[in-house]
Design a protein around this motif. Structure first.
Motif, short mmCIF file in Angstrom:
data_model
loop_
_atom_site.label_atom_id
_atom_site.label_comp_id
_atom_site.label_asym_id
_atom_site.label_seq_id
_atom_site.Cartn_x
_atom_site.Cartn_y
_atom_site.Cartn_z
N GLU A 127 19.14 -3.66 -9.48
CA GLU A 127 20.39 -4.12 -8.89
C GLU A 127 20.10 -5.04 -7.71
OE1 GLU A 127 22.78 -0.80 -7.79
OE2 GLU A 127 23.52 -0.47 -9.83
N ASN A 128 20.89 -6.09 -7.57
CA ASN A 128 20.78 -6.99 -6.43
C ASN A 128 21.69 -6.48 -5.31
OD1 ASN A 128 19.06 -8.95 -7.71
ND2 ASN A 128 20.84 -9.60 -8.89
N ASN A 129 21.13 -6.31 -4.13
CA ASN A 129 21.90 -5.85 -2.99
C ASN A 129 22.48 -7.02 -2.22
OD1 ASN A 129 21.16 -3.18 -3.62
ND2 ASN A 129 19.22 -3.43 -2.53
N PHE A 130 23.48 -6.76 -1.39
CA PHE A 130 24.16 -7.84 -0.67
C PHE A 130 23.22 -8.57 0.29
CE2 PHE A 130 24.43 -4.26 2.21
CZ PHE A 130 24.30 -4.82 3.47
N ASP A 131 22.14 -7.90 0.76
CA ASP A 131 21.20 -8.54 1.69
C ASP A 131 20.05 -9.23 0.96
OD1 ASP A 131 19.89 -6.35 0.69
OD2 ASP A 131 19.25 -5.55 2.64
N LYS A 132 20.22 -9.45 -0.35
CA LYS A 132 19.26 -10.14 -1.21
C LYS A 132 18.02 -9.30 -1.53
CE LYS A 132 20.63 -14.84 0.07
NZ LYS A 132 20.18 -16.17 0.51
N SER A 133 18.04 -8.03 -1.15
CA SER A 133 16.96 -7.13 -1.53
C SER A 133 17.29 -6.53 -2.90
CB SER A 133 16.79 -6.02 -0.49
OG SER A 133 17.94 -5.20 -0.44
N PHE A 134 16.39 -5.68 -3.41
CA PHE A 134 16.61 -5.07 -4.71
C PHE A 134 16.55 -3.55 -4.61
CE2 PHE A 134 14.43 -9.15 -5.38
CZ PHE A 134 15.34 -9.80 -6.21
N SER A 135 17.22 -2.91 -5.54
CA SER A 135 17.10 -1.46 -5.70
C SER A 135 17.00 -1.18 -7.20
CB SER A 135 18.29 -0.72 -5.08
OG SER A 135 19.50 -1.14 -5.67
N TYR A 136 16.48 -0.02 -7.54
CA TYR A 136 16.34 0.27 -8.97
C TYR A 136 16.95 1.62 -9.31
CZ TYR A 136 12.33 3.30 -7.75
OH TYR A 136 11.53 4.29 -7.23
N LYS A 137 17.32 1.75 -10.58
CA LYS A 137 17.93 2.99 -11.08
C LYS A 137 17.19 3.39 -12.36
CE LYS A 137 22.47 3.00 -11.04
NZ LYS A 137 23.86 2.50 -11.30
N VAL A 138 17.05 4.69 -12.54
CA VAL A 138 16.38 5.23 -13.72
C VAL A 138 17.40 5.90 -14.63
CG1 VAL A 138 14.75 6.98 -14.56
CG2 VAL A 138 14.14 5.55 -12.59
N GLN A 139 17.40 5.49 -15.89
CA GLN A 139 18.27 6.09 -16.90
C GLN A 139 17.52 7.23 -17.56
OE1 GLN A 139 21.55 5.20 -18.14
NE2 GLN A 139 21.30 7.15 -19.20
N GLU A 140 18.11 8.44 -17.57
CA GLU A 140 17.49 9.59 -18.20
C GLU A 140 18.12 9.88 -19.56
OE1 GLU A 140 17.38 13.00 -15.72
OE2 GLU A 140 16.02 12.10 -14.25
N LYS A 141 17.32 10.41 -20.47
CA LYS A 141 17.81 10.69 -21.82
C LYS A 141 18.78 11.87 -21.85
CE LYS A 141 13.63 8.87 -23.99
NZ LYS A 141 12.44 9.15 -24.81
N PHE A 142 18.72 12.70 -20.81
CA PHE A 142 19.58 13.87 -20.77
C PHE A 142 21.00 13.56 -20.30
CE2 PHE A 142 15.27 15.66 -19.61
CZ PHE A 142 14.98 16.09 -20.90
N SER A 143 21.21 12.35 -19.80
CA SER A 143 22.51 12.02 -19.22
C SER A 143 22.84 10.57 -19.47
CB SER A 143 22.48 12.29 -17.71
OG SER A 143 23.63 11.80 -17.08
N ASN A 144 24.10 10.25 -19.44
CA ASN A 144 24.54 8.86 -19.58
C ASN A 144 24.52 8.13 -18.24
OD1 ASN A 144 25.08 9.06 -22.36
ND2 ASN A 144 27.10 9.95 -21.97
N GLU A 152 0.82 -1.21 0.00
CA GLU A 152 0.00 0.00 0.00
C GLU A 152 0.85 1.26 0.00
OE1 GLU A 152 -2.95 0.08 3.03
OE2 GLU A 152 -3.82 -1.84 2.47
N ASN A 153 1.97 1.22 0.70
CA ASN A 153 2.83 2.41 0.77
C ASN A 153 3.92 2.42 -0.30
OD1 ASN A 153 4.53 0.42 1.69
ND2 ASN A 153 4.89 1.33 3.71
N GLY A 154 3.89 1.43 -1.18
CA GLY A 154 4.87 1.38 -2.28
C GLY A 154 6.27 1.03 -1.84
N SER A 155 6.43 0.50 -0.63
CA SER A 155 7.77 0.25 -0.09
C SER A 155 8.53 -0.84 -0.83
CB SER A 155 7.67 -0.11 1.40
OG SER A 155 6.86 -1.27 1.58
N ASN A 156 7.83 -1.71 -1.55
CA ASN A 156 8.51 -2.81 -2.25
C ASN A 156 8.52 -2.61 -3.77
OD1 ASN A 156 5.74 -3.24 -2.57
ND2 ASN A 156 5.97 -5.47 -2.70
N VAL A 157 8.53 -1.36 -4.21
CA VAL A 157 8.54 -1.07 -5.64
C VAL A 157 9.69 -1.78 -6.35
CG1 VAL A 157 9.00 0.73 -7.34
CG2 VAL A 157 7.32 1.13 -5.57
N ALA A 158 10.87 -1.78 -5.74
CA ALA A 158 12.03 -2.40 -6.38
C ALA A 158 11.81 -3.89 -6.60
CB ALA A 158 13.28 -2.16 -5.53
#
Length: 260
Positions: free
Chosen positions: A121-138, A82-88
């Motif tokens: 990305e896979n984190n060392f504690d087996k959780s996940f994180s995400y990254k957003v690629q923007e068109k304005f930057s590499n 509900e709070n979006g905490s597990n989006v990754a």
């Protein structure tokens, strides 16, 4: 004392729906473990969320050939909290297929044209994180460097278009952190999804009402005695007359005239 529920629970959890071969293994494990578990409702929900199959049918004498159809499977990595905490974690499941990756990027671009893609990305504690690629930057930016509006829109898109385990979607004040120019597009998306699912949006923002259709609006308020009343402004001849004469729903709401 909390009420306990009797159920057979597979000791092994999955982060995605098991294959046919794996399902056979689940069935075997559940049948070998003839003694059911006695768990609280909270414990049962937690087991289901972490990918453990629950089979109340087996203890009721269900035949093995029908088990596949009767099994329950819900993984926390596919259900948006509900709070979006597990989006990754949810994104990790969504982005596994090329079709979903393309669909998500296309939907995001309708709101955020500068987004070029999302990676996990896979984190060392087996959780996940995400990254957003923007068109304005590499460079790719981690979630904590993104605007609240970008994160909110990502969660809303997931809830609307990728939530497969529920036919009801509730968005509470989705306009928070989102640019006012995007509200009309957000409502159009909700209407699109509502052809197959029930979509409920709550708001106190008149700007949101400016883009809403009168027949889709419900007014929730309290009467003099504190009871909750739900009315349909579209059923009011006075409200319809005002709207037909170019007085918007947002103006009527601000003037406390939607319930007329």
């Amino acid at each position: 004392m909390a009420t306990r529920i009797k159920a057979h629970i597979d000791p092994k959890g999955y982060d995605e729906k098991p294959s046919g071969k794996e399902i056979g293994g689940i069935k075997t494990r559940l049948q070998k473990n003839s003694s059911p578990s006695f768990v609280t409702l909270e414990e049962l929900v937690q087991k289901i969320k972490t990918g453990h199959s629950i089979s109340p049918g087996i203890m009721g004498g269900m035949s093995a050939k029908d088990w596949k159809e009767q099994q329950l499977f819900m993984a926390s990595t596919k259900i948006l909290e509900e709070n979006g905490s597990n989006v990754a974690s949810v994104l990790n499941s969504i982005l596994r297929t090329k079709e979903n990756r393309k669909k998500l990027t296309t939907l995001l671009n309708e709101f955020l044209p500068f987004v070029d893609g999302i990676t996990i990305e896979n984190n060392f504690d087996k959780s996940f994180s995400y990254k957003v690629q923007e068109k304005f930057s590499n460079k790719s930016f981690h979630a904590n460097f993104l605007s609240d509006g970008t994160v909110s829109l990502l969660a809303i898109i997931i809830a609307l278009y990728f939530e497969e385990l529920s036919n009801v979607i509730i968005l509470e004040e989705p306009e928070r952190n989102i640019h006012p120019k995007l509200l009309s597009s957000l409502l159009e998306s909700a209407e699109d999804v509502s052809e197959e699912k029930q979509v409920i949006i709550t708001t106190h923002n008149p700007e949101f009402l400016k883009h809403a259709k009168i027949d889709n609006v419900r007014l929730v308020q309290r009467d003099a005695d504190g009871y909750t009343l739900i009315s349909t402004p579209g059923n009011s001849e006075a409200v319809r007359c005002f709207v037909e004469n170019d007085l918007g729903l947002d103006d009527l709401f601000l003037q406390d005239m939607l319930g007329e």
